[in-house]
Design an enzyme around this catalytic site. Structure first.
Site, short mmCIF file in Angstrom:
data_model
loop_
_atom_site.label_atom_id
_atom_site.label_comp_id
_atom_site.label_asym_id
_atom_site.label_seq_id
_atom_site.Cartn_x
_atom_site.Cartn_y
_atom_site.Cartn_z
N GLU A 175 -41.60 -35.10 13.61
CA GLU A 175 -41.67 -35.04 15.08
C GLU A 175 -42.21 -33.70 15.56
O GLU A 175 -41.54 -32.96 16.30
CB GLU A 175 -40.29 -35.30 15.68
CG GLU A 175 -39.70 -36.64 15.30
CD GLU A 175 -38.42 -36.98 16.08
OE1 GLU A 175 -37.91 -36.13 16.82
OE2 GLU A 175 -37.96 -38.14 15.95
N GLU A 373 -37.46 -43.37 11.03
CA GLU A 373 -36.16 -43.17 11.71
C GLU A 373 -36.02 -44.23 12.77
O GLU A 373 -36.97 -44.57 13.48
CB GLU A 373 -36.08 -41.81 12.43
CG GLU A 373 -35.80 -40.62 11.58
CD GLU A 373 -35.68 -39.33 12.39
OE1 GLU A 373 -35.24 -39.37 13.56
OE2 GLU A 373 -36.03 -38.28 11.83
C1 BG6 Z 1 -34.34 -37.50 16.00
C2 BG6 Z 1 -34.51 -36.21 15.22
O1 BG6 Z 1 -35.39 -37.65 16.90
O2 BG6 Z 1 -33.15 -37.60 16.78
C3 BG6 Z 1 -33.19 -35.76 14.59
O3 BG6 Z 1 -35.51 -36.32 14.22
C4 BG6 Z 1 -32.05 -35.86 15.58
O4 BG6 Z 1 -33.35 -34.46 14.07
C5 BG6 Z 1 -31.95 -37.30 16.09
O5 BG6 Z 1 -30.85 -35.46 15.00
C6 BG6 Z 1 -30.75 -37.59 17.00
O6 BG6 Z 1 -30.68 -36.82 18.15
P1 BG6 Z 1 -29.38 -36.72 19.08
O7 BG6 Z 1 -29.80 -35.76 20.16
O8 BG6 Z 1 -29.09 -38.08 19.64
O9 BG6 Z 1 -28.25 -36.22 18.26
#
Ligand code: BG6
Length: 470
Positions: A175, A373
């Site tokens: 990202e 992801e």
């Molecule tokens: C993703 C990232 O976009 O979101 C991760 O690659 C991150 O590093 C994840 O932990 C979740 O984000 P959040 O803000 O909901 O904890």
């Protein structure tokens, strides 16, 4: 906990050798921040001066303890059906001064992790940068500096040479737009700059660093493949009115195609360049930059998908004297009736994953990619604890299933999707949100020595992977 569809009786069957696994990152899981020679990243530094910016003032020092518990964790990966797993190598651990001496303790650690994964039948996927600039490199202006590009390429080459005999899937960045948005536009992350033009330079320099790392990887002639992981957040217009459609197109240029086009097609979208040129916002492009971007397309793409972006035409023009923001060209749109994850506040729209697959198939040469992801964050997840002690996260199982139905449809229609990785394996530290939103297949109890307990979704994920479908 039983499956409704076993063995041959599957409704959604996935291709042979489909990757089932999860993604994580070094800074979010390893902990041991000051152990065995690691030095500070921007996260350690920022926490040291402004701990109040982090949820419950939990910082990056002891994230999930993977550094000490990785063997146990890899067994849990097996128990939750992983055939592949992505993490990242921390630059601040491997080369603590950014350039120069390689930390032999870090080499030993990453060697052990890689070997342990392989010994347990789990393919290691390695990423080289997950928002974690070493502080000494930020002191040299981070991604605004050409010296830091060179240092990163040297770090990447060091990783390829050390681990490239066993790691077959490499990623230059996770990202990469996030450090631009969060660090240089919206004041979410350190260095807390709000300046579009500096952000544009950070974006361009990141893409140059990526392309140079790909070039080095190819020169080394290693057996593996290299790609990048992008968070694709497709933009949907409020209506088919041409002004709404144009607004969505512009949002797409800024937030998706700014990175997707150069890494796959080797060039920036012309209409994005025009928008920036008209406003005198183009970054400095040095001789050779465009050639290295053009000549080093990726082998395969990782797609992180969480939620769509909905936009409408601007209702009020931005004030003349306001410093430029992408939102001067469109307004966010809240679609009535949208489905929301009440535990995180993000929209859930499963079919978007299919739209992304079709877009890659039709407009990006159907390059090989995987869902790198996708996942569901839940605040206060302990309230779902079953009397037998595990987290009963049926909502997560449903979330995964509903997305996989669309992945399956995309596959049937010819998209070149190689796998699905959930965010994430175990609950981990997530930047300023720290441990607020839990995403893991495995619970991590911060009050009890990082104790791991497989959630209901983790047991289900194993059956999904074993059956290669559901
Ligand atoms: C993703 C990232 O976009 O979101 C991760 O690659 C991150 O590093 C994840 O932990 C979740 O984000 P959040 O803000 O909901 O904890």
């Amino acid at each position: 906990m039983e499956t409704t569809n076993q063995g041959n009786n599957l409704t959604y069957r996935f291709p042979k050798n489909f990757w089932w696994g999860s993604a994580a990152s070094g800074p979010q899981t390893e902990g041991a921040a000051a152990t065995d020679g690691r030095k500070a990243s921007i996260w350690d530094y920022w926490f040291s001066i402004q701990p109040e910016c982090f949820h419950n003032q939990v910082g990056p020092a002891n994230t999930s303890n993977f550094y000490h518990q990785f063997k146990e964790d890899i067994q849990l990966m097996k128990e939750t059906g992983h055939n592949s797993f992505r993490t990242s190598i921390q630059w601040s651990r491997l080369i603590p001064d950014g350039v120069g001496e390689v930390n032999e303790k870090a080499v030993a650690f990453y060697n052990q992790v890689i070997d342990e994964l392989i010994a347990n039948g789990i393919e290691p996927f390695m990423n080289l940068y997950h928002f974690d600039m070493p502080m000494c490199m930020q002191e040299k202006d981070g991604w605004e500096s050409r010296e830091v590009i060179d240092a990163y390429v040297n770090f990447a080459e060091t990783c390829f040479k050390l681990f490239g005999d066993r790691v077959k899937y490499w990623f230059t960045f996770n990202e990469p737009i996030v450090p631009v948005e969060a660090g240089y536009l919206y004041n979410w992350h350190f260095p807390n700059v709000v300046d579009f033009k500096r952000g544009a330079l950070v974006a361009h320099n990141t893409i140059v660093a990526h392309a140079k790392a790909v070039e080095v990887f190819k020169k080394l002639n290693l057996p593996g493949q290299i790609g990048i992981i992008l968070n694709l957040t497709p933009s949907y217009p409020r209506s088919q009115d041409p002004e709404d459609v144009k607004a969505a197109h512009i949002a797409d240029l800024f937030f998706n195609r700014s990175f997707l086009d150069p890494v796959t097609k080797g060039e920036y979208p012309r209409d994005l360049v025009e928008i920036l040129r008209e406003r005198d916002l183009l970054p400095t492009v040095e001789a050779g930059d465009l050639a290295v971007i053009r000549d080093n397309p990726i082998d395969m793409l990782g797609v992180n998908y969480y939620q769509p972006r909905r936009v409408k035409a601007k209702e009020e023009p931005a004030p003349h004297d306001a410093p430029f923001m992408p939102e001067h060209l469109f307004d966010p749109y809240i679609m009535p009736g949208r489905k929301i994850n009440p535990h995180r506040g993000w929209e859930i729209c499963e079919e978007v994953i299919y739209d992304i697959m079709v877009d890659i198939r039709d407009h990006y040469g159907n390059i090989p990619f995987f869902i790198s992801e996708n996942g569901m964050g839940v605040e206060g997840e302990v309230k779902f604890r079953h009397e037998e002690g595990f987290i009963e996260d049926d909502y997560r199982i449903e979330f995964i299933q509903e997305h996989l139905k669309w992945v399956h449809k995309g596959l049937q229609e010819g998209a070149n999707c190689l796998g699905y990785h959930l965010w994430t394996f175990m609950d981990n530290w997530s930047w300023t949100n720290a441990y607020k939103n839990r995403y893991g297949l495995v619970e991590v109890d911060l009050t009890n020595n990082f104790k791991r307990t497989i959630k209901k979704s983790g047991r289900w994920y194993k059956r999904l992977s074993e059956n290669n479908g559901f």
